[in-house]
Motif scaffolding. Sequence first.
Motif, PDB file in Angstrom:
ATOM      1  N   ARG A 129     -25.974  27.912  53.823  1.00 20.01           N
ATOM      2  CA  ARG A 129     -25.700  27.203  55.081  1.00 20.01           C
ATOM      3  C   ARG A 129     -26.138  27.980  56.316  1.00 20.01           C
ATOM      4  O   ARG A 129     -25.394  28.075  57.299  1.00 20.01           O
ATOM      5  CB  ARG A 129     -24.216  26.853  55.175  1.00 20.01           C
ATOM      6  N   LEU A 130     -27.331  28.514  56.279  1.00 16.49           N
ATOM      7  CA  LEU A 130     -27.856  29.222  57.437  1.00 16.49           C
ATOM      8  C   LEU A 130     -28.568  28.248  58.366  1.00 16.49           C
ATOM      9  O   LEU A 130     -29.187  27.296  57.908  1.00 16.49           O
ATOM     10  CB  LEU A 130     -28.842  30.302  56.997  1.00 16.49           C
ATOM     11  N   PRO A 131     -28.493  28.497  59.673  1.00 17.19           N
ATOM     12  CA  PRO A 131     -29.287  27.670  60.591  1.00 17.19           C
ATOM     13  C   PRO A 131     -30.760  28.068  60.446  1.00 17.19           C
ATOM     14  O   PRO A 131     -31.184  28.432  59.369  1.00 17.19           O
ATOM     15  CB  PRO A 131     -28.718  28.038  61.960  1.00 17.19           C
ATOM     16  N   ILE A 132     -31.490  28.068  61.475  1.00 18.03           N
ATOM     17  CA  ILE A 132     -32.904  28.426  61.428  1.00 18.03           C
ATOM     18  C   ILE A 132     -33.049  29.859  60.915  1.00 18.03           C
ATOM     19  O   ILE A 132     -32.446  30.787  61.446  1.00 18.03           O
ATOM     20  CB  ILE A 132     -33.538  28.299  62.824  1.00 18.03           C
ATOM     21  N   LEU A 133     -33.850  30.026  59.861  1.00 19.07           N
ATOM     22  CA  LEU A 133     -34.083  31.343  59.276  1.00 19.07           C
ATOM     23  C   LEU A 133     -35.569  31.586  59.166  1.00 19.07           C
ATOM     24  O   LEU A 133     -36.311  30.743  58.658  1.00 19.07           O
ATOM     25  CB  LEU A 133     -33.453  31.441  57.881  1.00 19.07           C
ATOM     26  N   CYS A 134     -36.017  32.735  59.610  1.00 26.81           N
ATOM     27  CA  CYS A 134     -37.412  33.126  59.457  1.00 26.81           C
ATOM     28  C   CYS A 134     -37.552  33.818  58.098  1.00 26.81           C
ATOM     29  O   CYS A 134     -37.004  34.891  57.886  1.00 26.81           O
ATOM     30  CB  CYS A 134     -37.841  34.066  60.576  1.00 26.81           C
ATOM     31  N   HIS A 135     -38.291  33.192  57.203  1.00 24.34           N
ATOM     32  CA  HIS A 135     -38.476  33.755  55.869  1.00 24.34           C
ATOM     33  C   HIS A 135     -39.483  34.906  55.867  1.00 24.34           C
ATOM     34  O   HIS A 135     -39.728  35.506  54.842  1.00 24.34           O
ATOM     35  CB  HIS A 135     -38.930  32.662  54.897  1.00 24.34           C
ATOM     36  N   PHE A 136     -40.045  35.207  57.023  1.00 30.04           N
ATOM     37  CA  PHE A 136     -41.004  36.298  57.148  1.00 30.04           C
ATOM     38  C   PHE A 136     -40.303  37.604  57.529  1.00 30.04           C
ATOM     39  O   PHE A 136     -40.565  38.645  56.942  1.00 30.04           O
ATOM     40  CB  PHE A 136     -42.067  35.930  58.188  1.00 30.04           C
ATOM     41  N   CYS A 137     -39.375  37.536  58.515  1.00 32.57           N
ATOM     42  CA  CYS A 137     -38.728  38.768  58.987  1.00 32.57           C
ATOM     43  C   CYS A 137     -37.226  38.810  58.748  1.00 32.57           C
ATOM     44  O   CYS A 137     -36.604  39.858  58.897  1.00 32.57           O
ATOM     45  CB  CYS A 137     -39.010  38.979  60.473  1.00 32.57           C
ATOM     46  N   GLY A 138     -36.609  37.680  58.399  1.00 31.75           N
ATOM     47  CA  GLY A 138     -35.188  37.667  58.087  1.00 31.75           C
ATOM     48  C   GLY A 138     -34.266  37.427  59.267  1.00 31.75           C
ATOM     49  O   GLY A 138     -33.057  37.493  59.110  1.00 31.75           O
ATOM     50  N   HIS A 139     -34.808  37.130  60.444  1.00 30.28           N
ATOM     51  CA  HIS A 139     -33.960  36.854  61.598  1.00 30.28           C
ATOM     52  C   HIS A 139     -33.539  35.386  61.622  1.00 30.28           C
ATOM     53  O   HIS A 139     -34.257  34.512  61.125  1.00 30.28           O
ATOM     54  CB  HIS A 139     -34.698  37.199  62.899  1.00 30.28           C
ATOM     55  N   LEU A 140     -32.396  35.134  62.258  1.00 30.34           N
ATOM     56  CA  LEU A 140     -31.859  33.774  62.322  1.00 30.34           C
ATOM     57  C   LEU A 140     -32.248  33.043  63.600  1.00 30.34           C
ATOM     58  O   LEU A 140     -31.993  31.863  63.723  1.00 30.34           O
ATOM     59  CB  LEU A 140     -30.325  33.821  62.236  1.00 30.34           C
ATOM     60  N   ARG A 141     -32.854  33.697  64.548  1.00 30.59           N
ATOM     61  CA  ARG A 141     -33.076  33.072  65.845  1.00 30.59           C
ATOM     62  C   ARG A 141     -34.387  32.301  65.954  1.00 30.59           C
ATOM     63  O   ARG A 141     -34.645  31.660  66.960  1.00 30.59           O
ATOM     64  CB  ARG A 141     -33.014  34.126  66.938  1.00 30.59           C
ATOM     65  N   HIS A 142     -35.237  32.370  64.945  1.00 30.19           N
ATOM     66  CA  HIS A 142     -36.505  31.633  64.981  1.00 30.19           C
ATOM     67  C   HIS A 142     -36.958  31.335  63.559  1.00 30.19           C
ATOM     68  O   HIS A 142     -36.362  31.817  62.606  1.00 30.19           O
ATOM     69  CB  HIS A 142     -37.582  32.428  65.743  1.00 30.19           C
ATOM     70  N   ASP A 143     -38.038  30.546  63.428  1.00 24.58           N
ATOM     71  CA  ASP A 143     -38.547  30.231  62.100  1.00 24.58           C
ATOM     72  C   ASP A 143     -39.954  30.807  61.928  1.00 24.58           C
ATOM     73  O   ASP A 143     -40.426  31.577  62.762  1.00 24.58           O
ATOM     74  CB  ASP A 143     -38.515  28.728  61.833  1.00 24.58           C
ATOM     75  N   LEU A 144     -40.635  30.412  60.878  1.00 25.89           N
ATOM     76  CA  LEU A 144     -41.954  30.970  60.557  1.00 25.89           C
ATOM     77  C   LEU A 144     -43.005  30.706  61.623  1.00 25.89           C
ATOM     78  O   LEU A 144     -43.949  31.480  61.768  1.00 25.89           O
ATOM     79  CB  LEU A 144     -42.447  30.381  59.229  1.00 25.89           C
ATOM     80  N   ASN A 145     -42.877  29.620  62.372  1.00 31.55           N
ATOM     81  CA  ASN A 145     -43.883  29.275  63.382  1.00 31.55           C
ATOM     82  C   ASN A 145     -43.963  30.289  64.513  1.00 31.55           C
ATOM     83  O   ASN A 145     -44.881  30.247  65.322  1.00 31.55           O
ATOM     84  CB  ASN A 145     -43.611  27.878  63.937  1.00 31.55           C
TER      85      ASN A 145
END
Length: 164
Positions: A129-145
């Motif tokens: 149940r995570l909100p936006i997750l960047c699968h590249f760096c692991g931060h929750l504040r942004h996504d891959l784009n």
Amino acid sequence: MRTTWGMHTSLQIVEVRMNHFQFKFQTDFDLNRVLKDGPWSFDNQLLMLKRWHKGMVGAPFDMVTPQIATEVGSRLGAVEDVERHIREDTPNYFMRVQVAFPISKPLRRGGFIADSDGERTWVNFKYERLPILCHFCGHLRHDLNHYASHLVPEKIGGVVDYQY
């Protein structure tokens, strides 16, 4: 298998994950006899037996407890809740821990836990149940784009290694 091996009460069978079982023998003699007299089959399927050693499947089974889960969760942040299983006699394959952690840091992919002998075992963390997750760096504040380094190789057919 208890009947086949002649061990009606002296054999414990624990399902450690889907299609993986741990057979606990009371004596080394019984264990060695079963290993030596194989191969075995169960329900018309070949039963592959291998001597158990620590670290074969994630955390040691005796360490999958609410107390250990609380300790591991406290390394990530403030533990808010630890799921308790209704029956104590059923094995725990994982523990669910609710943790409040700082979103300014990337998520941890896992960590080491040490057993009573001091032997360290790597345990993977899984998040729900995570909100936006960047699968590249692991931060929750942004996504891959957010990353051009991700977009360029993907557009030209390249492969990008996602750590998360």
